[in-house]
Design a protein around this motif. Structure first.
Motif, PDB file in Angstrom:
ATOM      1  N   VAL A 281     -15.773 -30.367  32.382  1.00 39.34           N
ATOM      2  CA  VAL A 281     -15.254 -30.832  33.607  1.00 39.34           C
ATOM      3  C   VAL A 281     -14.035 -31.631  33.154  1.00 39.34           C
ATOM      4  CG1 VAL A 281     -15.289 -33.081  34.709  1.00 39.34           C
ATOM      5  CG2 VAL A 281     -17.383 -31.852  34.636  1.00 39.34           C
ATOM      6  N   GLY A 282     -13.832 -31.621  31.854  1.00 37.61           N
ATOM      7  CA  GLY A 282     -12.504 -32.283  31.257  1.00 37.61           C
ATOM      8  C   GLY A 282     -11.439 -30.941  31.375  1.00 37.61           C
ATOM      9  N   ILE A 283     -11.804 -29.769  31.134  1.00 37.37           N
ATOM     10  CA  ILE A 283     -11.008 -28.575  31.243  1.00 37.37           C
ATOM     11  C   ILE A 283     -10.516 -28.439  32.626  1.00 37.37           C
ATOM     12  CG2 ILE A 283     -10.545 -26.035  30.671  1.00 37.37           C
ATOM     13  CD1 ILE A 283     -12.396 -26.542  28.258  1.00 37.37           C
ATOM     14  N   VAL A 284     -11.346 -28.599  33.699  1.00 42.78           N
ATOM     15  CA  VAL A 284     -11.226 -28.320  35.053  1.00 42.78           C
ATOM     16  C   VAL A 284     -10.095 -29.268  35.392  1.00 42.78           C
ATOM     17  CG1 VAL A 284     -12.176 -28.590  37.377  1.00 42.78           C
ATOM     18  CG2 VAL A 284     -13.588 -27.492  35.728  1.00 42.78           C
ATOM     19  N   LEU A 285     -10.233 -30.629  34.933  1.00 45.84           N
ATOM     20  CA  LEU A 285      -8.914 -31.429  35.318  1.00 45.84           C
ATOM     21  C   LEU A 285      -7.892 -31.170  34.915  1.00 45.84           C
ATOM     22  CD1 LEU A 285     -10.932 -35.094  34.487  1.00 45.84           C
ATOM     23  CD2 LEU A 285     -10.047 -34.066  36.807  1.00 45.84           C
ATOM     24  N   LEU A 286      -7.855 -30.708  33.410  1.00 45.76           N
ATOM     25  CA  LEU A 286      -6.654 -30.080  32.596  1.00 45.76           C
ATOM     26  C   LEU A 286      -5.989 -28.992  33.745  1.00 45.76           C
ATOM     27  CD1 LEU A 286      -4.786 -30.268  30.348  1.00 45.76           C
ATOM     28  CD2 LEU A 286      -6.268 -28.667  29.141  1.00 45.76           C
ATOM     29  N   ALA A 287      -6.494 -27.979  33.952  1.00 45.74           N
ATOM     30  CA  ALA A 287      -6.078 -26.880  34.477  1.00 45.74           C
ATOM     31  C   ALA A 287      -5.605 -27.196  35.990  1.00 45.74           C
ATOM     32  CB  ALA A 287      -7.172 -25.470  34.782  1.00 45.74           C
ATOM     33  N   ALA A 288      -6.355 -28.033  36.633  1.00 40.87           N
ATOM     34  CA  ALA A 288      -5.867 -28.402  37.995  1.00 40.87           C
ATOM     35  C   ALA A 288      -4.700 -29.382  38.183  1.00 40.87           C
ATOM     36  CB  ALA A 288      -6.780 -29.382  38.768  1.00 40.87           C
ATOM     37  N   SER A 289      -4.512 -30.146  37.061  1.00 41.96           N
ATOM     38  CA  SER A 289      -3.315 -31.200  36.904  1.00 41.96           C
ATOM     39  C   SER A 289      -1.819 -30.466  36.570  1.00 41.96           C
ATOM     40  CB  SER A 289      -3.547 -32.315  36.028  1.00 41.96           C
ATOM     41  OG  SER A 289      -3.767 -31.666  34.751  1.00 41.96           O
ATOM     42  N   ILE A 290      -2.334 -29.550  35.694  1.00 40.60           N
ATOM     43  CA  ILE A 290      -1.063 -28.311  35.208  1.00 40.60           C
ATOM     44  C   ILE A 290      -0.647 -27.414  36.050  1.00 40.60           C
ATOM     45  CG2 ILE A 290      -0.288 -26.586  33.417  1.00 40.60           C
ATOM     46  CD1 ILE A 290      -0.744 -29.243  32.110  1.00 40.60           C
ATOM     47  N   ALA A 291      -1.532 -26.917  36.899  1.00 36.98           N
ATOM     48  CA  ALA A 291      -1.244 -25.946  38.255  1.00 36.98           C
ATOM     49  C   ALA A 291      -0.428 -26.902  39.063  1.00 36.98           C
ATOM     50  CB  ALA A 291      -2.439 -25.571  38.759  1.00 36.98           C
ATOM     51  N   ALA A 292      -0.973 -28.328  39.432  1.00 34.82           N
ATOM     52  CA  ALA A 292      -0.236 -29.038  40.432  1.00 34.82           C
ATOM     53  C   ALA A 292       1.059 -29.606  40.100  1.00 34.82           C
ATOM     54  CB  ALA A 292      -0.928 -30.385  40.528  1.00 34.82           C
ATOM     55  N   LEU A 293       1.587 -29.276  38.846  1.00 35.14           N
ATOM     56  CA  LEU A 293       2.918 -29.576  38.233  1.00 35.14           C
ATOM     57  C   LEU A 293       4.207 -28.692  38.863  1.00 35.14           C
ATOM     58  CD1 LEU A 293       2.276 -30.580  34.567  1.00 35.14           C
ATOM     59  CD2 LEU A 293       3.383 -31.863  36.420  1.00 35.14           C
ATOM     60  N   SER A 294       3.464 -27.219  39.207  1.00 28.38           N
ATOM     61  CA  SER A 294       4.445 -26.346  39.999  1.00 28.38           C
ATOM     62  C   SER A 294       4.996 -26.784  41.251  1.00 28.38           C
ATOM     63  CB  SER A 294       3.745 -25.023  39.865  1.00 28.38           C
ATOM     64  OG  SER A 294       2.598 -24.973  40.690  1.00 28.38           O
ATOM     65  N   PHE A 295       4.272 -27.836  41.964  1.00 23.95           N
ATOM     66  CA  PHE A 295       4.575 -28.224  43.391  1.00 23.95           C
ATOM     67  C   PHE A 295       5.766 -29.211  43.283  1.00 23.95           C
ATOM     68  CE2 PHE A 295       0.126 -26.859  43.601  1.00 23.95           C
ATOM     69  CZ  PHE A 295       0.489 -25.862  44.486  1.00 23.95           C
ATOM     70  N   SER A 296       6.050 -29.928  42.236  1.00 18.37           N
ATOM     71  CA  SER A 296       7.009 -31.024  42.581  1.00 18.37           C
ATOM     72  C   SER A 296       7.527 -31.579  41.143  1.00 18.37           C
ATOM     73  CB  SER A 296       6.387 -32.254  43.059  1.00 18.37           C
ATOM     74  OG  SER A 296       7.257 -33.319  43.406  1.00 18.37           O
ATOM     75  N   LYS A 297       9.044 -31.917  41.186  1.00 16.57           N
ATOM     76  CA  LYS A 297       9.606 -32.440  39.783  1.00 16.57           C
ATOM     77  C   LYS A 297       9.986 -33.846  39.870  1.00 16.57           C
ATOM     78  CE  LYS A 297      12.060 -30.459  36.964  1.00 16.57           C
ATOM     79  NZ  LYS A 297      13.134 -29.436  36.094  1.00 16.57           N
ATOM     80  N   GLU A 298       9.224 -34.521  40.908  1.00  8.73           N
ATOM     81  CA  GLU A 298       9.277 -35.913  41.041  1.00  8.73           C
ATOM     82  C   GLU A 298       9.088 -36.486  39.827  1.00  8.73           C
ATOM     83  OE1 GLU A 298      10.888 -38.034  43.354  1.00  8.73           O
ATOM     84  OE2 GLU A 298      11.587 -36.165  44.483  1.00  8.73           O
ATOM     85  N   LEU A 299       9.476 -37.565  39.300  1.00  9.83           N
ATOM     86  CA  LEU A 299       9.175 -38.156  38.125  1.00  9.83           C
ATOM     87  C   LEU A 299       7.588 -38.838  38.083  1.00  9.83           C
ATOM     88  CD1 LEU A 299       9.677 -38.888  35.031  1.00  9.83           C
ATOM     89  CD2 LEU A 299      10.799 -40.745  35.969  1.00  9.83           C
ATOM     90  N   TRP A 300       7.356 -39.460  39.253  1.00 10.11           N
ATOM     91  CA  TRP A 300       5.999 -40.303  39.347  1.00 10.11           C
ATOM     92  C   TRP A 300       5.009 -39.246  39.388  1.00 10.11           C
ATOM     93  CZ3 TRP A 300       2.960 -39.388  43.490  1.00 10.11           C
ATOM     94  CH2 TRP A 300       3.356 -38.518  44.597  1.00 10.11           C
ATOM     95  N   PHE A 301       5.362 -38.161  40.148  1.00  8.39           N
ATOM     96  CA  PHE A 301       4.336 -37.086  40.155  1.00  8.39           C
ATOM     97  C   PHE A 301       3.718 -36.346  39.055  1.00  8.39           C
ATOM     98  CE2 PHE A 301       2.819 -32.740  41.342  1.00  8.39           C
ATOM     99  CZ  PHE A 301       1.854 -32.842  42.236  1.00  8.39           C
ATOM    100  N   MET A 302       5.008 -36.051  38.043  1.00  6.70           N
ATOM    101  CA  MET A 302       4.875 -35.490  37.051  1.00  6.70           C
ATOM    102  C   MET A 302       3.952 -36.183  35.828  1.00  6.70           C
ATOM    103  SD  MET A 302       8.741 -33.836  36.152  1.00  6.70           S
ATOM    104  CE  MET A 302       8.155 -33.939  34.236  1.00  6.70           C
TER     105      MET A 302
END
Length: 421
Positions: A309-330
């Motif tokens: 489950v921890g690695i699922v969270l990790l993969a999903a959050s890293i993939a999401a970083l490609s959508f925005s460079k807003e500081l709060w989102f990062m």
């Protein structure tokens, strides 16, 4: 006569209770002392991450060269950790840990002196960092097998390893804040602070930790044969844990390097404010490690699925970083990735420590620590190279590596049905 017997019995119970209390107190201090080692070693490495952009300006080096200040420490440790593990199995854990802490402190002094006194200090800084790597090889990785030796109960081992991993991750939380704070006075002060931390940890180890009785030394050939048998019988799950450990540390240190660079160069956030922002995802990692260490007890099946489950969270959050460079989102996505890594690490520690017999535990856990150091060493330079291209490619590659860890965990780590030990 009856009164005398009652008094003697009561006195005996009181003495027994007092003895148990003293034993418990000594055990608590021993755990604190052991926890100081990964904390200190983490400070010695991660404390430099927020200072790297400053070093680049002060001594005129590139991003790749500055990443090597982190990497050289890890490369030396990778090569020497298995030797330190073997020695700890044969001459005793403390006899390896204490000299290693002293060597690490000397390495910090050399790097600090070079940065303070020399006009072109880069190569001598690397030599000092190499010595710190020598010390790191014989200190933090030996803590895991020592915990396994000190406690007979698997639940106590899991709980203590959770605290050790929490100490490690707390070091990562404290590192950017402390590193940025010290560098605010003198940019090379983090190098010089490290020997002080080593000295404190050395004194605690000397006076507060009693080594368990050393196992009988077995001949080297027989020892190698036993290690070969371990990998023959347990290779699948051991290799799976090694690969997952490498990837989690690579992603963690790659992300920290990226975030430190972006905060300073894109958002012009420096010093303690930058340290505090770096500490947010690391704080999530620290807290989740602590809670996980308390939860898992002896249940190896639970350890596997928490890691998954921890690695699922990790993969999903890293993939999401490609959508925005807003500081709060990062920062939010890095926070979630910190939780993912934080729940996985204590599970991997407990699986490998509880799954190996005491006689070979030092060597096997040291190989695992070497694998983790490969991730630490590879993360910053890989990210430094990928940052020259688009950020999206960087996040896709880190996400892809996380998916590999996910598959390896699912397929390779297979506790038996009903295996809660």
């Amino acid at each position: 006569m009856e009164h005398v017997e009652k008094f003697q019995s009561s006195h005996k119970d009181h003495k027994s209770a007092k003895k148990a209390e003293q034993k418990g107190q000594h055990k608590r201090w021993a755990i604190v002392s052991l926890s100081s080692i990964p904390l200190v070693m983490t400070l010695g490495n991660s404390m430099l991450i927020p200072v790297l952009p400053v070093m680049e300006k002060k001594i005129g080096i590139s991003s790749f060269q500055s990443s090597m200040i982190i990497t050289v420490y890890s490369i030396v440790a990778i090569l020497l950790i298995p030797i330190a593990g073997y020695l700890s199995d044969h001459i005793g854990r403390k006899k390896v840990i204490v000299p290693s802490l002293i060597i690490a402190g000397i390495g910090g002094l050399i790097s600090g002196w070079a940065a303070w006194k020399m006009t072109d200090p880069y190569w001598l800084i690397l030599i000092g960092r190499s010595l710190q790597g020598v010390g790191a090889a014989g200190a933090a990785p030996i803590v895991m097998p020592l915990v396994g030796d000190m406690f007979k109960n698997d639940e106590e081992v899991s709980s203590t390893l959770g605290l050790i991993e929490t100490s490690n991750t707390f070091g990562k939380v404290l590192s950017p804040i402390l590193g940025a704070f010290l560098a605010g006075f003198l940019w090379y002060l983090p190098f010089l602070a490290f020997p002080v931390f080593c000295a404190i940890s050395t004194l605690m180890m000397l006076f507060l930790v009693r080594s368990p009785k050393k196992q009988e030394v077995i001949p080297f050939k027989q020892f190698l044969h036993k290690i070969k048998d371990i990998f023959k019988n347990n290779g699948k799950w051991l290799y799976s844990i090694f690969i997952t450990g490498v990837i989690l540390m690579l992603v963690l240190f790659g992300v920290l390097f990226y975030l430190s660079d972006v905060l300073e160069k894109t958002y012009e956030i420096k010093d303690v404010k930058k340290g505090l922002l770096l500490a947010l995802p690391l704080g999530a990692l620290c807290l989740s490690s602590f809670i996980t260490g308390k939860m898992i007890k002896e249940n190896k099946v639970l350890m596997k699925w928490i890691t998954f489950v921890g690695i699922v969270l990790l993969a999903a959050s890293i993939a999401a970083l490609s959508f925005s460079k807003e500081l709060w989102f990062m920062i939010s996505m890095f926070f979630i990735s910190g939780v993912g890594i934080g729940v996985g690490l204590p599970c991997l520690d407990a699986l490998i420590t509880e799954g190996i017999e005491k006689e070979e535990r030092g060597t096997i856990t040291s190989i695992y620590s070497s694998m983790r150091f490969i991730g630490v060493a590879a993360g910053p330079p890989i990210v430094a190279v990928l940052m020259k291209n688009t950020d999206k490619m960087l996040f896709y590659i880190l996400c892809g590596l996380s998916v590999v860890a996910l598959i390896v965990t699912l397929v390779g780590i297979r506790p038996k049905n009903g295996d809660t030990k």
